[in-house]
Each structure stands twice: as C-alpha cells, then as structure tokens.
Write a protein that holds these residues in place. Structure first.
Motif, PDB file in Angstrom:
ATOM      1  N   VAL A 217      -2.799   9.563   0.687  1.00 54.66           N
ATOM      2  CA  VAL A 217      -1.341   9.506   0.565  1.00 54.66           C
ATOM      3  C   VAL A 217      -0.757  10.911   0.708  1.00 54.66           C
ATOM      4  O   VAL A 217      -1.276  11.877   0.143  1.00 54.66           O
TER       5      VAL A 217
ATOM      6  N   GLU B 198       0.842  -1.198   0.000  1.00 60.22           N
ATOM      7  CA  GLU B 198       0.000   0.000   0.000  1.00 60.22           C
ATOM      8  C   GLU B 198       0.874   1.244   0.000  1.00 60.22           C
ATOM      9  O   GLU B 198       1.729   1.417   0.878  1.00 60.22           O
TER      10      GLU B 198
ATOM     11  N   GLY C 176       5.927   2.417  -0.373  1.00 64.81           N
ATOM     12  CA  GLY C 176       4.798   1.605   0.032  1.00 64.81           C
ATOM     13  C   GLY C 176       5.108   0.769   1.255  1.00 64.81           C
ATOM     14  O   GLY C 176       6.223   0.825   1.800  1.00 64.81           O
ATOM     15  N   SER C 177       4.162  -0.041   1.668  1.00 62.73           N
ATOM     16  CA  SER C 177       4.315  -0.859   2.865  1.00 62.73           C
ATOM     17  C   SER C 177       5.256  -2.042   2.651  1.00 62.73           C
ATOM     18  O   SER C 177       5.756  -2.627   3.619  1.00 62.73           O
TER      19      SER C 177
ATOM     20  N   ASN D  30       2.064   4.862   0.720  1.00 61.47           N
ATOM     21  CA  ASN D  30       1.782   5.804   1.800  1.00 61.47           C
ATOM     22  C   ASN D  30       2.444   7.171   1.633  1.00 61.47           C
ATOM     23  O   ASN D  30       2.085   8.122   2.327  1.00 61.47           O
ATOM     24  N   HIS D  31       3.405   7.278   0.697  1.00 60.37           N
ATOM     25  CA  HIS D  31       4.089   8.574   0.530  1.00 60.37           C
ATOM     26  C   HIS D  31       4.732   8.637  -0.852  1.00 60.37           C
ATOM     27  O   HIS D  31       5.195   7.621  -1.369  1.00 60.37           O
TER      28      HIS D  31
END
Length: 369
Positions: free
Chosen positions: A241, A150, A264-265, A152-153
């Motif tokens: 995000v 996923e 991402g994760s 996230n930034h």
C-alpha cells in the motif's frame, strides 16, 4: 494489588495518574490499585503533586521510585531524552514500565531499552493511546471485514499549533537532544496507527522544515532552533500500500488533528482525531441514490465505549483513551491478550522515524529495514 510509581507530573504525568485512579472504577475487572510513590524534580513539587494525585510517598530523586519495593509498575512521563535511563532502570529493578512515547532520541538507546525489556521478562509498554480509540478499533474491524475492499492508498496528517507562534520562547523540544522534532514528537503517533491497522512501513522518502530559525530565550537573546517542526514523507508499506504522512507542530488553527484517509477498491474511510467520537464511511455497494459519506457515531457497541457511557453520541475524551490503555497494560501484566505498543513494536516505529531522518539527510528513498 498493583503498586504504582510515577516519574514526572506534567501533562502526561497527570494523564497517567488519572488513568491509574480511574481504571478500576471504569472496568471493574482489574486488581486494586495503590498509588505508592511519585518522583519529581524537587521535594516541594513532589510533595505537592503526591498530595494532589493521591500518592503515599514523594521523592525528588526518581531512583527512589524505582527502588521502592512496594512499587510493581512505573509510569515514566518525563522529557524524551530521559526515557532510556529511567525505563532501563525500572526494568533492571524487576518492575514493569509504562513509558511515554517516543522511546528515545537515539536509535541505539531504543535498542538498549528493548534489550533491557527482554532481559527482565517484564512488560514494557509505550504511551500510544490513540490506538485505543473505539473509532480506531471499529476501523480495524471494517478493514478486517473488507468493507471498503482492498486498501490501496492512505493519507495521514497530524497537526497542532502549539509551536506556530514565532514569538513563543525557546524550550526543550527545540533542542536536538530531544530528537528530530515533529518526526519523533508527532509522527510516531500516526505511525502507531498505521502499524496497528496495516503493518510495517517498508520504505520512505522524507523532507523536513524549520518555519522559524531561532527563538527568544527567557532573560534575553535568541537561540537557534535545532529541531524541525514540519515533516512530510511518502511511504510504502510492506503489504504494498502507498501513502503519505504529513506532520506539523506549527499549523495555526489545528489543535489535536490526526486525520486518516483510507482508500480501498470498494470505498473509503475518513477519521479525524479532533472529532474522534465519529468516523466517515463511504461504500460503493450502496444504492446509487444514496452515495456519499455516512457519519458513524461512537456508541456502546463500539467497545469499550460502553464502560464509560451507556448512550451513543455523548463522546469520550483524551484521558479516557489513557484509561483504556491502562487497562490493556494491566491485562498484559496478568498474561492476557492486550492491545498495546510494547517495546518491540515501538522499536519498529523508531526504526521508521530514523529511516525518514536518513532519507531527508541523503535526499533519497530509504528502506526501513
């Protein structure tokens, strides 16, 4: 048969001409292209460029291109402030338009362009060719497959140095009439990538700067610089995000840099436009002894690379992206699905740019919508 008109024959005008003349050779699945009518600022220049670019007719009045009954689609590659009047005229004449970015310096003008596109029922596309890169398309696939988990930034930077020299003379991109500066001249390109890969921006916090207060004017004297060559913005996307967007037209040493870092994760992706035939992928599910970024070279299986070159690692160029964009435009004209930034998506990019400018003026976070 598609009859093509072209208004403006500078750098981007030549890019459009190359795309129109090569798209059928490269892809083979588009109708024959006829280079019908070219418009420039003088008869002499129009005739010269028409002969060089392969157009049948030349005119010093751009309206002649728009009104030509043999023209089906018009490429508009003039300075930013000319886009609204010309694009709207093309659409009102019942023709498709391929207009270079940005849409317009003023948001109300961009809204008028979209209204004209909707009223005409014609295809109205913008020149955001970086989204056509096979590497960017592969990044989109990786994101869809959750290869890095996923997201996230993200961090996006665009830098060039064509305005880095303090002794370079004043020209039209320093005028307020052209827009804000780096925001709408540069930031629109990274925003097109962000929008294509992740969706819309929800809110922004922006700062802008002028590295040089004035410039020499040819013939003597100096004139105040009215635009900002540097802009930095915190962004938050509608999907939650977080990110940063940094743009600079005065960055010595940078020639065509658009760097994207996606975190991402389960890994990350890095892409740099100065090396746009490759990308870097890091994934945590590798064996611990093999951690680190791997380089992925553009290759025939990263379509449509295969339509240009049959072997990996040889590399495409900037003008090839324009040819891909041209084919997407033709597909859209024919009613097929296409990867394009049309005027409705383009207006969202303009909306974000103007929110950034408002954030700078008001020194606060601003919601885009």
């Amino acid at each position: 048969m598609i009859g093509v008109g072209l208004i403006g024959t500078g750098f981007m005008g030549k890019c459009h001409a190359l795309a129109w003349t090569s798209v059928r050779t490269v892809f083979g699945d588009v109708p024959p292209i006829r280079m019908v009518h070219l418009g420039e600022a003088s008869d002499e220049l129009a005739r010269k460029r028409a002969a060089e670019f392969g157009f049948d007719k030349a005119s010093a009045d751009w309206r002649g291109v728009v009104e030509d009954p043999e023209v089906d689609v018009v490429s508009v590659t003039t300075p930013n402030q000319c886009h609204p009047e010309m694009a709207i005229a093309v659409l009102q004449a019942g023709k498709h338009v391929w207009c270079e970015k940005p849409m317009a310096p003023a948001f109300a003008e961009a809204e008028a362009m979209l209204a004209a596109a909707r009223a005409s029922g014609k295809v109205a596309a913008l020149g955001y060719n970086y989204i056509q890169s096979p590497a960017i398309r592969h990044i989109r696939t990786l994101l869809g497959e959750k290869a890095i988990g996923e997201v996230n930034h993200l961090r996006v930077e665009m830098d060039e140095d064509f305005m880095a020299d303090p002794d370079a003379p004043f020209f039209w991109k320093h005028e307020a009439a052209s827009g804000y500066g780096a925001l709408d001249d540069f930031a629109v390109h990274p925003l097109s990538l962000i929008q294509t890969l992740f969706g819309r921006v929800a809110s922004v916090m922006c700062d802008m700067a002028r590295p040089y207060a004035d410039r020499a004017v040819p013939g003597g004297g100096r004139r105040a610089v009215e635009t900002y060559d540097i802009a930095s913005s915190l962004i938050r996307l509608e999907n939650g995000v977080s990110g940063t967007l940094l743009v600079n037209r005065s960055a010595w040493g940078r020639k065509g840099r658009i760097q994207i870092q996606i975190f991402g994760s389960r890994g990350s992706i890095v892409f740099d436009q100065e090396r746009f035939n490759e990308l870097q992928l890091y994934v945590t599910w590798d064996r611990p002894t093999e951690q680190g970024y791997r380089t992925i070279l553009a290759a025939p299986h990263h379509q449509p690379y295969d339509r240009f070159i049959p072997a990996p690692g040889h590399g495409l160029g900037f003008n090839d992206l324009k040819t891909i964009e041209c084919r997407e435009l033709i597909r859209r004209i024919e009613g097929a699905p296409a990867t394009l930034i049309e005027f409705d998506e383009g207006l969202e990019i303009e909306r974000t740019v103007h929110a950034m400018a408002r954030s700078f003026a008001e020194q606060r976070w601003v919601a885009v919508r």
